[in-house]
Design an enzyme around this catalytic site. Structure first.
Site, PDB file in Angstrom:
ATOM      1  N   GLY A  99     -13.981   0.812  -2.125  1.00  0.00           N
ATOM      2  CA  GLY A  99     -12.184   0.710  -2.741  1.00  0.00           C
ATOM      3  C   GLY A  99     -11.960  -0.391  -3.348  1.00  0.00           C
ATOM      4  O   GLY A  99     -10.941  -1.100  -3.053  1.00  0.00           O
ATOM      5  N   ASP A 124      -5.502  -1.184 -10.569  1.00  0.00           N
ATOM      6  CA  ASP A 124      -6.796  -1.571 -10.069  1.00  0.00           C
ATOM      7  C   ASP A 124      -7.248  -1.918 -11.918  1.00  0.00           C
ATOM      8  O   ASP A 124      -7.707  -3.258 -12.068  1.00  0.00           O
ATOM      9  CB  ASP A 124      -7.916  -0.252 -10.264  1.00  0.00           C
ATOM     10  CG  ASP A 124      -7.410   0.429  -9.026  1.00  0.00           C
ATOM     11  OD1 ASP A 124      -6.590  -0.210  -8.186  1.00  0.00           O
ATOM     12  OD2 ASP A 124      -8.280   0.851  -9.008  1.00  0.00           O
ATOM     13  N   ASP A 137       2.770   1.990  -4.477  1.00  0.00           N
ATOM     14  CA  ASP A 137       3.442   2.382  -6.463  1.00  0.00           C
ATOM     15  C   ASP A 137       3.874   3.422  -6.539  1.00  0.00           C
ATOM     16  O   ASP A 137       4.488   3.474  -7.341  1.00  0.00           O
ATOM     17  CB  ASP A 137       1.458   2.407  -6.412  1.00  0.00           C
ATOM     18  CG  ASP A 137       0.596   3.209  -6.442  1.00  0.00           C
ATOM     19  OD1 ASP A 137       1.144   4.267  -5.277  1.00  0.00           O
ATOM     20  OD2 ASP A 137       0.133   3.432  -6.540  1.00  0.00           O
ATOM     21  N   GLU A 167       0.818  -1.336   0.159  1.00  0.00           N
ATOM     22  CA  GLU A 167      -0.111  -0.126   0.493  1.00  0.00           C
ATOM     23  C   GLU A 167       0.643   1.626  -0.018  1.00  0.00           C
ATOM     24  O   GLU A 167       1.774   1.645   0.779  1.00  0.00           O
ATOM     25  CB  GLU A 167      -0.691  -0.447   1.171  1.00  0.00           C
ATOM     26  CG  GLU A 167      -1.649   0.765   1.152  1.00  0.00           C
ATOM     27  CD  GLU A 167      -3.143   0.006   0.044  1.00  0.00           C
ATOM     28  OE1 GLU A 167      -3.333   0.590  -1.133  1.00  0.00           O
ATOM     29  OE2 GLU A 167      -3.345  -1.480   0.670  1.00  0.00           O
ATOM     30  N   HIS A 168       0.168   2.533  -0.705  1.00  0.00           N
ATOM     31  CA  HIS A 168       1.142   3.452  -0.734  1.00  0.00           C
ATOM     32  C   HIS A 168       2.569   3.024  -1.633  1.00  0.00           C
ATOM     33  O   HIS A 168       3.485   4.008  -1.557  1.00  0.00           O
ATOM     34  CB  HIS A 168       1.261   3.839   0.397  1.00  0.00           C
ATOM     35  CG  HIS A 168       0.084   4.699   1.230  1.00  0.00           C
ATOM     36  ND1 HIS A 168      -0.763   5.875   0.193  1.00  0.00           N
ATOM     37  CD2 HIS A 168      -0.688   4.437   1.505  1.00  0.00           C
ATOM     38  CE1 HIS A 168      -1.484   6.511   0.640  1.00  0.00           C
ATOM     39  NE2 HIS A 168      -1.744   5.518   1.447  1.00  0.00           N
ATOM     40  N   SER A 203     -14.603   1.338 -10.785  1.00  0.00           N
ATOM     41  CA  SER A 203     -14.536   1.844 -11.850  1.00  0.00           C
ATOM     42  C   SER A 203     -13.503   1.130 -12.845  1.00  0.00           C
ATOM     43  O   SER A 203     -13.340   0.918 -14.336  1.00  0.00           O
ATOM     44  CB  SER A 203     -14.598   3.050 -11.872  1.00  0.00           C
ATOM     45  OG  SER A 203     -13.046   2.970 -11.560  1.00  0.00           O
TER      46      SER A 203
HETATM   47  P1  ADP Z   1     -14.720   3.020  -7.185  1.00  0.00           P
HETATM   48  O1  ADP Z   1     -13.842   3.319  -5.803  1.00  0.00           O
HETATM   49  O2  ADP Z   1     -15.577   1.891  -6.989  1.00  0.00           O
HETATM   50  O3  ADP Z   1     -13.884   2.234  -8.274  1.00  0.00           O
HETATM   51  P2  ADP Z   1     -15.698   5.155  -8.047  1.00  0.00           P
HETATM   52  O4  ADP Z   1     -15.690   6.319  -7.392  1.00  0.00           O
HETATM   53  O5  ADP Z   1     -13.880   5.674  -8.770  1.00  0.00           O
HETATM   54  O6  ADP Z   1     -15.342   4.167  -7.587  1.00  0.00           O
HETATM   55  O7  ADP Z   1     -16.391   5.081  -9.168  1.00  0.00           O
HETATM   56  C1  ADP Z   1     -17.872   4.757  -9.658  1.00  0.00           C
HETATM   57  C2  ADP Z   1     -18.205   5.308 -10.286  1.00  0.00           C
HETATM   58  O8  ADP Z   1     -17.817   3.682 -11.546  1.00  0.00           O
HETATM   59  C3  ADP Z   1     -19.651   4.965 -10.286  1.00  0.00           C
HETATM   60  O9  ADP Z   1     -19.946   6.422  -9.804  1.00  0.00           O
HETATM   61  C4  ADP Z   1     -20.399   5.290 -11.828  1.00  0.00           C
HETATM   62  O10 ADP Z   1     -19.658   6.487 -12.417  1.00  0.00           O
HETATM   63  C5  ADP Z   1     -19.114   3.986 -12.466  1.00  0.00           C
HETATM   64  N1  ADP Z   1     -19.505   2.543 -12.363  1.00  0.00           N
HETATM   65  C6  ADP Z   1     -18.915   1.749 -11.397  1.00  0.00           C
HETATM   66  N2  ADP Z   1     -20.228   0.136 -10.720  1.00  0.00           N
HETATM   67  C7  ADP Z   1     -21.153   0.368 -11.715  1.00  0.00           C
HETATM   68  C8  ADP Z   1     -22.357  -0.157 -12.865  1.00  0.00           C
HETATM   69  N3  ADP Z   1     -22.510  -1.310 -11.567  1.00  0.00           N
HETATM   70  N4  ADP Z   1     -22.969   0.724 -13.527  1.00  0.00           N
HETATM   71  C9  ADP Z   1     -23.009   2.100 -13.583  1.00  0.00           C
HETATM   72  N5  ADP Z   1     -21.884   2.564 -13.167  1.00  0.00           N
HETATM   73  C10 ADP Z   1     -20.786   2.159 -12.613  1.00  0.00           C
HETATM   74 MG    MG Z   2     -12.406   4.146  -9.251  1.00  0.00          MG
END
Ligand code: ADP
Ligand code: MG
Length: 380
Positions: free
Chosen positions: A120, A168, A34, A31-32, A124
């Site tokens: 987390g 990720d 990268d 962690e930290h 995305s």
């Molecule tokens: P994470 O830590 O889960 O990656 P982020 O804020 O980076 O959180 O990403 C979340 C965003 O990704 C959501 O706001 C949405 O725009 C998109 N997303 C993730 N899962 C879905 C899903 N099942 N359907 C539609 N959009 C999604």
């Molecule tokens: Mg994300």
């Protein structure tokens, strides 16, 4: 999920789509590290995003998000960027593919997922990866896997305003059932290690809090690391990142850097070594050592790197009390999840105690995600 997606696709577009899937991820340790040129050690998990896709012979993309219950249509030129956040991830993947010389024609898609958003687990990256992978296949672009991960990373940078590392998307694309992947963030070299914790469960406890400090503290930590590395470099020119240094070299500059910078560097140098120790332990199926390293990482993140918080420290301490094998904060810190390696026979007691005592102290229960290391991006 699968049937719902296929049915919706048929209703909207009058034909069948081809199914693809990609996954969220955990990071066992590292962690930290990268941005310090060190190792991370992620794996894809049994929470993912599934999409049905089919080229439509036009220059338009038509996508329906089941989870947001929303339909979006956009073109493939730079000026066609959609307003919906979720659609920007897909648009970004299209654009980044095109920028790399790939062909992307119009297509229809329906998708849904079960990666909790913003917890987390990198929902995305799962979203970017499933489209990067599928578009590469259906357009016959032949882009190699590491570049597909970079397409996701550049999407975050250029279309979503998130300056993330590669971990990720790397995990989401390269993930393999029963394997964690040690990635060298400086060279891009990677190696799979077996992860078969028989008799143990891997469980995340989500504090459901995110403290404000996170982004300013993150930048400060990076600066501390850069200053420490620069001080060491004066004696050892080969040091470009803290991961190139060792504890002795850090001790040599103890008087030349602040106590704070020293502690930050001490954590990073220790963490790079812990990843290697965990990999060794996994090769001999020694999950007790893996767990002990996770506790050491938590200690370092909490006391040396100072990116923990009350909620996370509370769950970590409780894990110790419940004889959980390993426990640490996962991710950047200041909230989010702890990741716990716990013997099956202790699992129920631990989860019950965590729910009850955390709720007593903080007014709500942590969320519980049982994760299994699974395959990453693929056609179904
Ligand atoms: P994470 O830590 O889960 O990656 P982020 O804020 O980076 O959180 O990403 C979340 C965003 O990704 C959501 O706001 C949405 O725009 C998109 N997303 C993730 N899962 C879905 C899903 N099942 N359907 C539609 N959009 C999604
Ligand atoms: Mg994300």
């Amino acid at each position: 999920m699968k049937n719902k997606i296929l049915e919706k696709f048929k209703t909207l577009f009058g034909e069948d789509g081809t199914l693809y899937m990609s996954s969220g991820r955990i990071n066992l340790i590292g962690e930290h590290t990268d941005y310090n040129g060190g190792y991370v050690f992620p794996g894809a998990i049994n929470f993912g995003i599934m999409a049905a896709i089919m080229p439509n012979g036009t220059d338009k993309v038509k996508v329906f998000s089941i989870d947001f219950d929303e339909f979006v249509e956009f073109g493939l030129q730079e000026e066609d960027k959609p307003n919906q956040q979720w659609a920007r991830y897909i648009f970004g993947v299209c654009r980044e593919t095109i920028k790399r010389g790939g062909k992307v024609g119009g297509f229809n898609a329906v998708f849904a997922g079960d990666v909790p958003l913003g917890a987390g687990l990198s929902s995305s990256a799962a979203l970017e990866s499933v489209f990067a992978y599928a578009l590469n296949e259906i357009n016959g672009n032949g882009i190699e896997k590491f570049e597909l991960a970079k397409i996701g990373q550049s999407t975050e940078h250029n279309y979503c305003g998130v300056k993330c590392g590669i971990m990720d998307q790397f995990a989401s694309i390269f993930g393999k059932e029963g394997s964690l992947i040690r990635l060298n963030c400086k060279t891009g070299e990677y190696k799979y290690f077996p992860f078969h914790p028989k008799g143990y469960k891997l469980v995340l406890l989500d504090t459901c809090v995110k403290h404000e400090l996170a982004s300013s503290a993150y930048n400060k930590r990076r600066e501390s690391c850069e200053r420490a590395a620069a001080a060491i470099k004066k004696n050892h020119p080969e040091v470009d990142f803290l991961s190139d240094a060792n504890r002795l070299w850090l001790d040599e500059v103890r008087d030349q850097i602040t106590q704070e910078d020293f502690l930050r560097a001490e954590y990073v140098i220790g963490e790079v070594q812990r990843v290697l120790d965990v990999c060794d332990a996994l090769e001999r199926d020694d999950y007790e050592t893996v767990g002990e390293m996770m506790y050491q990482t938590h200690f370092g993140l909490s006391r040396l790197y100072e990116v923990s918080c009350e909620e996370l420290d509370f769950l970590n301490k409780l894990a110790r009390k419940c004889d959980v094998t390993g426990s640490r904060v996962m991710g950047g810190g200041f909230g989010g999840c702890t990741i716990n390696l716990v013997k099956e026979e202790l699992y129920d007691g631990f989860i019950a105690a965590a729910k009850e005592q955390f709720a007593q102290r903080f007014g709500h229960e942590p969320k519980v995600y049982n994760v299994v290391i699974s395959d990453g991006a693929r056609k179904l």
